[in-house]
Design an enzyme around this catalytic site. Sequence first.
Site, PDB file in Angstrom:
ATOM      1  N   ARG A  58       0.800  -1.118   0.230  1.00 59.45           N
ATOM      2  CA  ARG A  58      -0.035  -0.253  -0.109  1.00 59.45           C
ATOM      3  C   ARG A  58       0.683   1.009   0.022  1.00 59.45           C
ATOM      4  NH1 ARG A  58      -1.209   2.113   4.425  1.00 59.45           N
ATOM      5  NH2 ARG A  58      -1.600   0.288   5.819  1.00 59.45           N
ATOM      6  N   TYR A 110     -17.307  16.452 -15.432  1.00 60.72           N
ATOM      7  CA  TYR A 110     -17.554  14.464 -15.720  1.00 60.72           C
ATOM      8  C   TYR A 110     -18.575  14.765 -13.659  1.00 60.72           C
ATOM      9  CZ  TYR A 110     -16.528  10.096 -14.957  1.00 60.72           C
ATOM     10  OH  TYR A 110     -17.176   8.474 -15.178  1.00 60.72           O
ATOM     11  N   ASP A 182      -8.113  18.190 -14.445  1.00 59.38           N
ATOM     12  CA  ASP A 182      -8.387  16.911 -15.071  1.00 59.38           C
ATOM     13  C   ASP A 182      -7.910  17.086 -16.909  1.00 59.38           C
ATOM     14  OD1 ASP A 182      -9.212  14.143 -16.521  1.00 59.38           O
ATOM     15  OD2 ASP A 182     -11.018  14.511 -14.985  1.00 59.38           O
ATOM     16  N   LYS A 207      -8.938   5.371 -19.562  1.00 56.87           N
ATOM     17  CA  LYS A 207      -9.314   5.547 -21.445  1.00 56.87           C
ATOM     18  C   LYS A 207      -8.404   5.834 -21.789  1.00 56.87           C
ATOM     19  CE  LYS A 207     -13.016   6.698 -19.208  1.00 56.87           C
ATOM     20  NZ  LYS A 207     -14.269   8.238 -18.081  1.00 56.87           N
TER      21      LYS A 207
HETATM   22  C1  PLP Z   1     -14.179   8.328 -17.137  1.00 52.68           C
HETATM   23  C2  PLP Z   1     -13.513   9.399 -16.415  1.00 52.68           C
HETATM   24  C3  PLP Z   1     -13.190   9.956 -14.710  1.00 52.68           C
HETATM   25  C4  PLP Z   1     -13.656   8.532 -14.078  1.00 52.68           C
HETATM   26  O1  PLP Z   1     -12.443   7.428 -14.420  1.00 52.68           O
HETATM   27  P1  PLP Z   1     -12.676   6.443 -13.528  1.00 52.68           P
HETATM   28  O2  PLP Z   1     -11.278   5.640 -14.527  1.00 52.68           O
HETATM   29  O3  PLP Z   1     -14.147   6.212 -14.104  1.00 52.68           O
HETATM   30  O4  PLP Z   1     -12.817   6.332 -12.094  1.00 52.68           O
HETATM   31  C5  PLP Z   1     -13.022  11.377 -14.753  1.00 52.68           C
HETATM   32  N1  PLP Z   1     -12.942  12.184 -15.469  1.00 52.68           N
HETATM   33  C6  PLP Z   1     -13.204  12.108 -16.849  1.00 52.68           C
HETATM   34  C7  PLP Z   1     -13.202  12.759 -17.607  1.00 52.68           C
HETATM   35  C8  PLP Z   1     -13.291  10.808 -17.213  1.00 52.68           C
HETATM   36  O5  PLP Z   1     -13.683  10.581 -18.896  1.00 52.68           O
END
Ligand code: PLP
Length: 390
Positions: A58, A110, A182, A207
């Site tokens: 961890r 998001y 983000d 993604k």
């Molecule tokens: C999918 C997504 C998230 C969240 O990510 P997870 O891996 O699904 O927890 C956050 N920000 C954006 C822009 C996303 O497309």
Amino acid sequence: MSTDNHKKNARERRFATKLIHFGAEIDEQTGASSVPIFQASTFHHHDIFNPPQYDYSRSGNPTRQALEDYIALLEGGARGFAFASGMAAISTTFLLLSAGEHVIVTEDVYGGTYRLLTSILDRLGIESTFVDMTDFEAVKAALKSNTKAVFMETPSNPTLKITNIAQTTAWAKEHGLLTMLDNTFMTPYHQRPIELGVDIVLHSATKFLGGHSDVLAGLAVTADEALGKRLKQLQNGMGTVLSAQESWLLMRGMKTLQMRMESSERSARRLAEWLSEHSEVTAVYYPGLPNHPGREIHEKQSLGYGAVVSFDVGSGERAKALLSKVQIPLVAVSLGAVESILSYPAMMSHAAMPKEVRHARGITDGLVRYSVGLEDIEDLIEDLDNALRP
Ligand SMILES: *Cc1c(COP(=O)(O)O)cnc(C)c1O
């Protein structure tokens, strides 16, 4: 060549080379051509008076560490951190804030981030204000005496609105605010926010970075060491870490990031242009289109337009007909994969948002979001053309 020299040189190389030669591409002990998966929860203390570098997974794991150094190199930051999901990365990072503090957030952030702020962090006394960040005056007007941070997402989702990153970070610095961004849609290949003054870059690595719809992961990179120390304490304290297996899989996917992004973006540009001419399509959202209101700002802060195109087919009935007729893309939540993914925000990512709020933000019942994969673009267009026929 010593490892230190090797790492220093890696920082000076071009992006495509960094993706392959990131410092841990050769295992020092064995010469193996990939980072070993250290599938261990704990580490033996050979000498009780001299604790080992890693003592519990961890707190630190060599496979995860290789990934964390990798993303820090790509974003040009001081320290990287890997989490169990994008939301684990974002929620852990928000805990840099304390009760009574306030954060200014991109309005069409998001959905998971919106939910975190409005149903979890608000209970803990962390306040947020959502503003349309294409309007810098609105950002400034949201400043309160207890504001401590600004959270940006650009391009935003699903209508791809653009925030001026450098302008926002310069203003935030004047007011002593922490800035977070983000960067999921752009990835460090297209956009490197730390170079524009951002303090912490976040990713849903699920993604484009992972890129194969087979790993759930999140990443964070801090611009400096001091913030890195604070985030490390939170990552370890919250235990929101990514496993060694998933860390390895993510690195495997990341090596082809540039090639995947280049190909998908080329196709997305063609798709956006084709959709703009289509009689069944009422609006197209893509920062690369000449009529996109944020295009000029986006071009100053990014090296590309990305692989996500949203478009409106005029009504919910037509969107549903399209979704049931397409043959090639996955009809699903998510984006940024080798296969194209078609999503329907009104019933998927933004289903929880009140209809009036949703419509006011351009997320109509006719809006669909196309994440362009690596298929032949002519096949994708033929498929869409068939599915769009009334
Ligand atoms: C999918 C997504 C998230 C969240 O990510 P997870 O891996 O699904 O927890 C956050 N920000 C954006 C822009 C996303 O497309």
